[in-house]
Design a protein around this motif. Structure first.
Motif, PDB file in Angstrom:
ATOM      1  N   PHE A  44       0.835  -1.037  -0.076  1.00  0.00           N
ATOM      2  CA  PHE A  44       0.039   0.109  -0.014  1.00  0.00           C
ATOM      3  C   PHE A  44       0.741   1.414  -0.055  1.00  0.00           C
ATOM      4  O   PHE A  44       0.553   2.343  -0.752  1.00  0.00           O
ATOM      5  N   THR A  48       1.369   4.181  -2.926  1.00  0.00           N
ATOM      6  CA  THR A  48       0.873   5.472  -2.705  1.00  0.00           C
ATOM      7  C   THR A  48       2.085   6.288  -2.218  1.00  0.00           C
ATOM      8  O   THR A  48       2.883   6.360  -2.744  1.00  0.00           O
ATOM      9  N   HIS A 159      -7.933   2.778   5.968  1.00  0.00           N
ATOM     10  CA  HIS A 159      -7.512   1.862   4.811  1.00  0.00           C
ATOM     11  C   HIS A 159      -7.224   0.473   5.359  1.00  0.00           C
ATOM     12  O   HIS A 159      -7.047  -0.282   4.194  1.00  0.00           O
ATOM     13  N   HIS A 162      -9.164  -2.537   3.499  1.00  0.00           N
ATOM     14  CA  HIS A 162      -8.870  -2.591   1.975  1.00  0.00           C
ATOM     15  C   HIS A 162      -7.434  -3.474   2.038  1.00  0.00           C
ATOM     16  O   HIS A 162      -7.088  -3.801   0.778  1.00  0.00           O
ATOM     17  N   TYR A 195      -7.524   0.483  -5.863  1.00  0.00           N
ATOM     18  CA  TYR A 195      -7.887   1.463  -4.598  1.00  0.00           C
ATOM     19  C   TYR A 195      -6.767   2.230  -4.568  1.00  0.00           C
ATOM     20  O   TYR A 195      -6.962   3.425  -4.118  1.00  0.00           O
ATOM     21  N   CYS A 196      -5.446   1.686  -4.601  1.00  0.00           N
ATOM     22  CA  CYS A 196      -4.321   2.447  -4.316  1.00  0.00           C
ATOM     23  C   CYS A 196      -4.015   3.725  -5.153  1.00  0.00           C
ATOM     24  O   CYS A 196      -3.878   4.786  -5.021  1.00  0.00           O
ATOM     25  N   VAL A 199      -6.458   6.178  -4.029  1.00  0.00           N
ATOM     26  CA  VAL A 199      -5.645   6.788  -2.815  1.00  0.00           C
ATOM     27  C   VAL A 199      -4.716   7.904  -3.156  1.00  0.00           C
ATOM     28  O   VAL A 199      -4.717   9.029  -2.772  1.00  0.00           O
TER      29      VAL A 199
END
Length: 217
Positions: A44, A48, A159, A162, A195-196, A199
């Motif tokens: 993650f 990000t 987060h 997820h 998803y990342c 973000v």
């Protein structure tokens, strides 16, 4: 760094529930689940910005020493500040000329740090004639979650759930006839990366450009 109350054991329990893995003899051992929780949190951060950290890392500049290793936990160096409060810029090799910087053997107080010449290494310009300590403002990887799960998360709490997307990607990728599923492995990897990406877009809106330099090998 700020810590949160949610703990890896709660994510482990959620994973077992969603994967219908609550039998007396589970498909995935606790130690394996904690290892993929740790991997998920680190992935993650790689996808990000990582953990903001302005306290953990120092660079000790020594007289006549040009080359300095970068800690493996660092994803990006946002800036370097001398003990006197003077910024030391991170200057890509391609921009040295326009800033009047050269590797010509001249000495003096450090003016800039040059990344990218060697893996996970910075080069000081000019050759330092003054010893000093620089404070590094970084984005870094989170601390490793041990095999017993006795640690807190460092990424923001919203987060945490997820992370299961990456965990399921890893779980379905285990080379075992009972759990291996190539389609689901790829599906959950794609969902996690999506998803990342969201973000990262949100982070870009909330933060002004900081001119970070990535070190990934």
């Amino acid at each position: 760094p700020r810590r949160h109350n949610v703990i890896p054991a709660e994510l482990l329990a959620m994973f077992r529930f969603e994967m219908s893995d609550e039998e007396a003899v589970p498909l995935w051992a606790d130690s394996f689940i904690y290892s993929i929780i740790d991997d998920a949190q680190k992935q993650f951060c790689r996808f990000t910005r990582g953990i903001e950290d302005a306290r953990s890392f120092r660079l000790t500049v020594a007289i006549n020493k040009e080359w300095y290793p970068i800690d493996e936990r660092i994803l990006h160096i946002r800036s370097a500040i001398s003990a006197r409060g003077i910024p030391v810029p991170m200057v890509p090799l391609e921009r040295m000329g326009e800033q009047g910087l050269r590797f010509d053997g001249s000495t003096g107080p450090i003016k800039a740090l040059i990344p990218g010449l060697e893996k996970r290494t910075l080069r000081a310009v000019p050759v330092p004639s003054v010893a000093e300590v620089l404070s590094l403002q970084t984005y870094r990887l989170p601390e490793t979650i041990p095999a017993d799960g006795q640690a807190d998360f460092e990424i923001d709490e919203h987060h945490h759930q997820h992370l299961q997307l990456w965990m399921k990607h890893r779980a379905y990728g285990v080379q075992d006839s009972e759990v291996y599923d190539k389609r689901k492995e790829a599906e959950f990897e794609a969902r996690f990366k999506t998803y990342c990406d969201g973000v990262k877009t949100e982070q870009s809106r909330l933060n002004k450009p900081v001119g970070t330099v990535a070190y990934g090998g």
